[in-house]
Design a protein around this motif. Sequence first.
Motif, short mmCIF file in Angstrom:
data_model
loop_
_atom_site.label_atom_id
_atom_site.label_comp_id
_atom_site.label_asym_id
_atom_site.label_seq_id
_atom_site.Cartn_x
_atom_site.Cartn_y
_atom_site.Cartn_z
N GLU A 26 1.09 -1.17 0.45
CA GLU A 26 0.19 -0.25 -0.26
C GLU A 26 0.79 1.41 -0.27
O GLU A 26 0.62 2.34 -0.54
N SER A 29 1.63 2.65 -3.11
CA SER A 29 0.14 3.51 -3.87
C SER A 29 0.52 4.66 -4.76
O SER A 29 -0.24 5.02 -5.82
N SER A 41 -1.33 2.83 -8.58
CA SER A 41 -2.83 2.17 -8.11
C SER A 41 -3.50 2.78 -8.47
O SER A 41 -4.68 1.70 -9.22
N VAL A 78 -7.76 6.71 -8.11
CA VAL A 78 -7.44 6.18 -7.37
C VAL A 78 -5.34 6.05 -6.59
O VAL A 78 -5.25 6.54 -7.50
N SER A 80 -5.60 4.48 -3.68
CA SER A 80 -5.04 3.11 -2.88
C SER A 80 -4.92 2.12 -4.23
O SER A 80 -5.40 1.51 -4.43
N LYS A 82 -5.10 -0.60 -2.72
CA LYS A 82 -6.04 -1.64 -2.19
C LYS A 82 -7.23 -1.83 -3.09
O LYS A 82 -7.96 -2.86 -3.43
N ARG A 83 -7.56 -0.71 -2.95
CA ARG A 83 -8.41 -0.25 -4.14
C ARG A 83 -8.93 -0.80 -5.60
O ARG A 83 -9.55 -0.99 -5.93
N ASP A 86 -9.06 -4.57 -6.00
CA ASP A 86 -10.25 -4.86 -5.20
C ASP A 86 -10.76 -4.54 -6.55
O ASP A 86 -11.19 -6.03 -7.14
N GLY A 87 -11.14 -2.90 -7.30
CA GLY A 87 -11.59 -3.04 -8.41
C GLY A 87 -11.48 -3.75 -9.44
O GLY A 87 -11.68 -4.46 -10.33
#
Length: 172
Positions: A26, A29, A41, A78, A80, A82-83, A86-87
């Motif tokens: 992270e 990112s 990211s 964006v 992150s 992680k985001r 996940d996306g």
Amino acid sequence: MTSTDIIAELKSSEEFFERSGRCLTEEDSGFSPVKGTWTVSQQGAHVARTIDCFVGGVARPEGCDMNFEKRVAESRAVTSLKRARDGAAKSYEAARKFFEGKSDAELNRFLPAGPIMGGQPIWAVVGAIAEHAAHHRRHAADVRDVDESTLSKNGRVQTQRIAHDVARRLVG
């Protein structure tokens, strides 16, 4: 190509995409190898948005939504990793669900004429998804191999050389 083949190709593409970025955390990112280029990211978010675009393009009678500015803005927002991950996972899953159980006749339906794969059978977007993700997974892997001394006055050229070296290591 059958729906089973398509689902396997999408799973393989996702696995390679995920594997290439496992070394990133992270904390990475917001990193971009050259000022002004997309961050780690943003690269991941862009892959997700593009998968959605391809699938939306085969699902909609009029083809792909050509509002590129909107997708670029969504990707740039964006921050992150992680985001982004996940996306991408959500987009790959949606693509698999879209193609799951499609008949040969459905898979061989041609896309409407247009600048993005116009006239191709809908199953052809799977190759485009895989190639596009491969292009960006190479860039995501680059960030761990770039240090400040590399980014000299010829930083972009040197970063491209590193990208090619990293890609060669990823594929053997």
